[in-house]
Design an enzyme around this catalytic site. Structure first.
Site, PDB file in Angstrom:
ATOM      1  N   HIS A  42       0.826  -1.203   0.000  1.00 31.19           N
ATOM      2  CA  HIS A  42       0.000   0.000   0.000  1.00 31.19           C
ATOM      3  C   HIS A  42       0.868   1.264   0.000  1.00 31.19           C
ATOM      4  CE1 HIS A  42      -3.817   1.999   0.306  1.00 31.19           C
ATOM      5  NE2 HIS A  42      -3.395   2.727   1.326  1.00 31.19           N
ATOM      6  N   LYS A  43       1.890   1.257   0.800  1.00 36.40           N
ATOM      7  CA  LYS A  43       2.874   2.341   0.836  1.00 36.40           C
ATOM      8  C   LYS A  43       4.221   1.738   1.239  1.00 36.40           C
ATOM      9  CE  LYS A  43      -0.518   5.714   2.611  1.00 36.40           C
ATOM     10  NZ  LYS A  43      -0.826   6.694   3.688  1.00 36.40           N
ATOM     11  N   ASP A  62      -8.284  -0.511  -0.191  1.00 35.90           N
ATOM     12  CA  ASP A  62      -8.269   0.838  -0.752  1.00 35.90           C
ATOM     13  C   ASP A  62      -7.322   0.926  -1.948  1.00 35.90           C
ATOM     14  OD1 ASP A  62      -8.599   0.505   2.038  1.00 35.90           O
ATOM     15  OD2 ASP A  62      -8.341   2.626   2.438  1.00 35.90           O
ATOM     16  N   ARG A  90     -16.258   1.189   3.657  1.00 33.78           N
ATOM     17  CA  ARG A  90     -15.650   1.992   2.585  1.00 33.78           C
ATOM     18  C   ARG A  90     -14.494   1.255   1.918  1.00 33.78           C
ATOM     19  NH1 ARG A  90     -15.090   7.456   4.318  1.00 33.78           N
ATOM     20  NH2 ARG A  90     -12.873   7.415   4.753  1.00 33.78           N
TER      21      ARG A  90
END
Length: 408
Positions: free
Chosen positions: A167-168, A178, A248
């Site tokens: 993700h990072k 996400d 979400r």
């Protein structure tokens, strides 16, 4: 007498100049951002929300209360939704709004202000989606160079042992739901546009790995994240998943599936597989929705617990995914009925209208994540106690997308 005529002529000249100036002021063109935004309840929901955003934030960089231009994923989501609205309506104000954002951040060499390549933050990729249309319409090389910079990040992004994007950089060995939305639609569009789709298998691989490692076999829902190393305190020590389902995050994943499928040819061997993931998720979402209102809770599967609430951004994302899935022929027709009913509940329960017609979407989770400092443990208590925010861009952007698919 001589002074009298001199003073008279001087007064006459001043009067003429004043009248001329007043006339010029009267016909001076009003800039795009100074126009009075009229919002009527007879407009489509997509336009009402778009105009409400522009009214509140006349410059697109101001989205999310930014004071100076910033390259960010929330701007990417909102402006992607406005681009779809522009393509549907032909209203140039949306195009100009998008272009002004890009031009505030990208210089003539294609350098992106505030973007830090070495962070390898996959969140920073998604705003690049607005550059494809800008480049095709203007042929300005700076947009192409900016896209090349973003695709370079993807080509060098650190990966898990099986090839999944971290993700990072500062979140090693972790794939977050996400991240599938942040990186894959841009990746799919870029390789389809400039590389004849040669990297589509790699795009599909990201979904395969998330399905493999983050799906709960009982509910069919997906956990927020997966840590291959299982070293994070939030990670399940047996399988590496985070503890809970966050709507979400699942919404980001659902939208990512729909948006990458736009670039998979019908004869691509991975296309059927991705559509299968979507159908499995649709079944799970139907079961998880609130029985009375048809919306989804902040913690997706625990609507009966104290503190949980119907959350607007995740609900909007699910509505978009289900409606688009039917419109594209990926899902059975019943899911558009579900999406339509859910949208009706969303607008009646979570949308407020101001005196001047602008609309506000309520009950959106402002932000949620895992790890970091202060530490986010992924517990039920953590998710339901994160700050809520009206008109959060994750909600406004996905609301526009949902409204467009339903044409309400």
């Amino acid at each position: 007498m001589k002074n009298y005529f001199k003073n008279y002529l001087l007064a006459l000249i001043l009067l003429i100049n004043f009248a001329a100036k007043a006339n010029v002021d009267q016909v001076q063109p009003v800039s795009e951002n100074e126009k009075v935004v009229m919002i009527s309840d007879t407009m489509k929901w997509s336009k009402r929300m778009a105009l409400s955003i522009i009214k509140r934030q006349p410059e697109a960089y101001q989205i999310d209360e930014q004071k100076t231009p910033k390259w960010d994923y929330v701007h990417g989501l909102v402006l992607t939704s406005l681009e779809k609205l522009y393509k549907k309506t032909g209203d140039k104000q949306y195009y100009n709004y998008i272009k002004n954002y890009a031009d505030a951040l990208i210089d003539e060499k294609g350098t992106i202000k505030t973007y830090k390549f070495d962070d390898y933050n996959i969140d920073m990729i998604t705003a690049g989606r607005i550059l494809f249309n800008l480049y095709s319409t203007t042929k300005e090389v700076k947009y192409l160079e900016a896209m090349k910079l973003l695709i370079k990040q993807i080509s060098e992004q650190p990966r898990t042992s099986e090839g999944g994007f971290w993700h990072k950089k500062r979140y090693p060995n972790q794939m977050w739901l996400d991240g599938l939305y942040m990186g894959e639609p841009f990746y799919a569009q870029y390789t389809s546009t400039f590389e004849n789709g040669k990297q589509l298998n790699d795009v599909a691989k990201q979904f395969e790995l998330i399905q493999k490692h983050a799906t709960d076999p009982k509910t069919g829902l997906l956990y927020h994240a997966w840590d291959e190393s299982k070293l994070m305190a939030w990670a399940n020590k047996e399988n590496g998943t985070s503890p809970n389902f966050w709507s979400r995050s699942i919404g980001w994943y659902a939208m990512a599936l729909l948006d990458v499928l736009d670039y998979f040819p019908k004869n691509h061997p991975k296309r059927k597989e991705l559509i299968g993931y979507l159908n499995s998720l649709a079944v799970a979402l139907d079961k998880a929705k609130d029985e009375k209102y048809g919306l989804w809770y902040q913690v997706t599967d625990q609507g009966n617990r104290e503190g949980n609430y119907l959350e607007s951004s995740g609900s909007s994302m699910f509505i978009y995914a289900l409606a688009k899935g039917v419109n594209k022929g990926y899902l059975p027709a019943k899911y558009k009925v579900i999406a339509s009913n859910s949208f009706n509940s969303l607008t009646s329960l979570l949308i407020k209208t101001g005196e001047d017609g602008e609309i506000t979407i309520t009950q959106a989770c402002a932000v949620a994540g895992l790890g970091g400092n202060p530490y986010r443990d992924g517990s039920y208590s953590y998710y339901v106690n994160e700050r809520k925010k009206d008109n959060d861009p994750k909600a406004t952007g996905s609301f526009i997308l949902a409204a467009l698919e339903l044409d309400k």
